[in-house]
Design an enzyme around this catalytic site. Structure first.
Site, PDB file in Angstrom:
ATOM      1  N   LYS A  22     173.874 139.860   2.674  1.00 34.41           N
ATOM      2  CA  LYS A  22     172.635 139.089   2.523  1.00 34.41           C
ATOM      3  C   LYS A  22     172.182 139.116   1.061  1.00 34.41           C
ATOM      4  O   LYS A  22     172.666 139.949   0.275  1.00 34.41           O
ATOM      5  CB  LYS A  22     171.549 139.675   3.432  1.00 34.41           C
ATOM      6  CG  LYS A  22     171.177 141.130   3.102  1.00 34.41           C
ATOM      7  CD  LYS A  22     170.329 141.747   4.217  1.00 34.41           C
ATOM      8  CE  LYS A  22     170.000 143.194   3.905  1.00 34.41           C
ATOM      9  NZ  LYS A  22     169.450 143.899   5.088  1.00 34.41           N
ATOM     10  N   TYR A  33     156.810 147.369 -27.969  1.00 29.35           N
ATOM     11  CA  TYR A  33     155.503 147.028 -27.407  1.00 29.35           C
ATOM     12  C   TYR A  33     154.770 148.263 -26.938  1.00 29.35           C
ATOM     13  O   TYR A  33     155.345 149.141 -26.286  1.00 29.35           O
ATOM     14  CB  TYR A  33     155.674 146.087 -26.206  1.00 29.35           C
ATOM     15  CG  TYR A  33     156.094 144.688 -26.574  1.00 29.35           C
ATOM     16  CD1 TYR A  33     155.324 143.898 -27.415  1.00 29.35           C
ATOM     17  CD2 TYR A  33     157.268 144.144 -26.055  1.00 29.35           C
ATOM     18  CE1 TYR A  33     155.707 142.600 -27.737  1.00 29.35           C
ATOM     19  CE2 TYR A  33     157.663 142.851 -26.361  1.00 29.35           C
ATOM     20  CZ  TYR A  33     156.872 142.084 -27.203  1.00 29.35           C
ATOM     21  OH  TYR A  33     157.253 140.816 -27.503  1.00 29.35           O
TER      22      TYR A  33
HETATM   23  C1  LIG Z   1     170.198 145.073   5.368  1.00 29.11           C
HETATM   24  C2  LIG Z   1     170.554 145.576   6.705  1.00 29.11           C
HETATM   25  C3  LIG Z   1     171.629 146.456   6.879  1.00 29.11           C
HETATM   26  C4  LIG Z   1     172.367 147.094   5.725  1.00 29.11           C
HETATM   27  O1  LIG Z   1     171.604 148.187   5.263  1.00 29.11           O
HETATM   28  P1  LIG Z   1     172.133 149.143   4.086  1.00 29.11           P
HETATM   29  O2  LIG Z   1     171.085 150.170   3.965  1.00 29.11           O
HETATM   30  O3  LIG Z   1     172.236 148.297   2.866  1.00 29.11           O
HETATM   31  O4  LIG Z   1     173.451 149.664   4.516  1.00 29.11           O
HETATM   32  C5  LIG Z   1     172.000 146.790   8.173  1.00 29.11           C
HETATM   33  N1  LIG Z   1     171.323 146.296   9.241  1.00 29.11           N
HETATM   34  C6  LIG Z   1     170.265 145.473   9.115  1.00 29.11           C
HETATM   35  C7  LIG Z   1     169.559 144.990  10.321  1.00 29.11           C
HETATM   36  C8  LIG Z   1     169.839 145.101   7.840  1.00 29.11           C
HETATM   37  O5  LIG Z   1     168.778 144.287   7.722  1.00 29.11           O
END
Ligand SMILES: *Cc1c(COP(=O)(O)O)cnc(C)c1O
Length: 365
Positions: free
Chosen positions: A34, A260
């Site tokens: 994702k 800065y």
């Molecule tokens: C993003 C997500 C994962 C992966 O999680 P990680 O901590 O990156 O391994 C797994 N399951 C769901 C439902 C998620 O939203």
């Protein structure tokens, strides 16, 4: 010459990490890609393991369609399912699997006229209290979906809130709530044969909670080489190496300050390197004054405030540094987890934020 800020994405490391995740957990493994593969490039990452991945997981239909348009035929799960009923026809046409986490989704799904049934991952809220059916409502949700003409099969799933904390009891409590609830589904015969498919583990659970083993794992962050348990020894390899170059070297007298807000004042005569990378590239501004970096392979630290296009590194003890010297901001020598800690965040956020830099992909098979 163009600006030297580069995110090197090593797809062989990504493939290696997928194999590690799958082997550690056993069973089948959905690679979570994702958010553009946590900033690494979803299409490139998917293509690197398309032949061996059991499936991919993304956040929404748009992310899945990007993969389908790139020719990815592997199963893809939408982690929040559909956001409105109008997405269902395209979801089905593209053979996507959906998470069902809310009552309104069941209503839409059962009322829809679909060309073929869809695979459902029915989400239980076993204690995270974000999305999913409460244990009390889960059985009813399951019964309404099971056997319906629009439902191909149901995978039972839940997600952990604290799997990255090995001293928390919460993960075991969630597992126990999940197990008790699915025993109550009245499908004990299927559960006993092992034919019911179940998915609990994210990366942290794969690495730290063998009790969460089930038919499917869902590794995300570990595929990119960041260990959510912060383990010192890890079989994982960093996928992204964020590098740039020294574009200016200043000799600052004791008592002078830089950048800065003048937040860094030299306690001794100090050699300061200016690096072409800043918060507009996604480098976290909150890591000003202290985050680690490596200059031509020598560890040092950031000083002064990070600006939009540039940041400062301490070079006093690295006299051999030149204009054009190589700077690793995170990757092999500098753990993204350590930069994240200095910035008060997590490696997930660092990776997702990387932008504007050149992305260079490599793969050694
Ligand atoms: C993003 C997500 C994962 C992966 O999680 P990680 O901590 O990156 O391994 C797994 N399951 C769901 C439902 C998620 O939203």
């Amino acid at each position: 010459m163009s600006r030297p800020a580069i995110a090197h994405i090593r797809l062989d490391a990504f493939r290696h990490n997928y194999r590690v995740a799958k082997q550690m957990h056993g069973g089948k493994s959905l690679a979570v890609i994702k958010a553009n593969a946590y900033g690494h490039g979803a299409v490139q990452c998917a293509q690197a393991i398309a032949n061996e991945a059991d499936g991919f997981a993304v956040a929404c239909l748009e992310e899945a369609l990007q993969l389908r348009e790139a020719g990815i035929k592997t199963p893809i799960l939408l982690l929040e399912g559909f956001f409105e009923a109008a997405e269902l026809p395209e979801t089905v046409a593209n053979d996507l699997w959906i998470v069902v986490h809310a009552e309104w989704q069941i209503a839409f799904l059962l009322a829809a006229k679909l060309a073929k049934p869809v695979q459902v991952w029915l989400k239980m809220d076993s204690g995270m209290h974000r999305v999913g059916f409460s244990p009390v409502d889960y059985a009813q949700a399951f019964m309404r979906l099971a056997g319906h003409i629009n439902v191909e099969k149901i995978v039972l799933m839940s997600h952990f809130a604290n799997a990255d904390n090995l001293s928390s009891e919460h993960t075991l409590q969630q597992i126990s709530v999940f197990q008790k609830t699915i025993i109550g589904l009245g499908i004990l015969d299927i559960l006993e044969t092992g034919a019911a498919e179940i998915s609990l583990a994210n990366s942290a659970a794969i690495l730290g909670w063998p009790q969460a083993k089930a038919s499917w794992s869902r590794p995300g962050i570990m595929l990119y080489g960041a260990d959510p348990l912060m383990a010192a020894t890890s079989k994982l390899r960093a996928v992204m190496q964020l590098t740039s170059k020294i574009i200016s070297i200043r000799h600052v007298k004791k008592g002078e300050s830089i950048g800065y807000g003048s937040i860094f004042t030299a306690a001794r005569d100090t050699v300061v390197g200016v690096v072409a990378c800043g918060y507009a590239d996604g480098y976290p501004r909150s890591a000003s004054n202290g985050a680690p970096a490596a200059v031509d392979g020598v560890m040092t630290r950031l000083i002064g405030r990070i600006s939009m296009d540039m940041l400062f590194v301490e070079l006093t003890d690295i006299p051999q540094t030149k204009i054009g010297s190589h700077v690793e901001l995170w990757g092999d020598q500098v753990a993204a987890n350590d930069v994240a800690r200095a910035a008060g965040t997590i490696a997930y956020e660092l990776f997702c934020n990387v932008k504007r830099v050149q992305f260079k992909y490599s793969d050694y098979k």
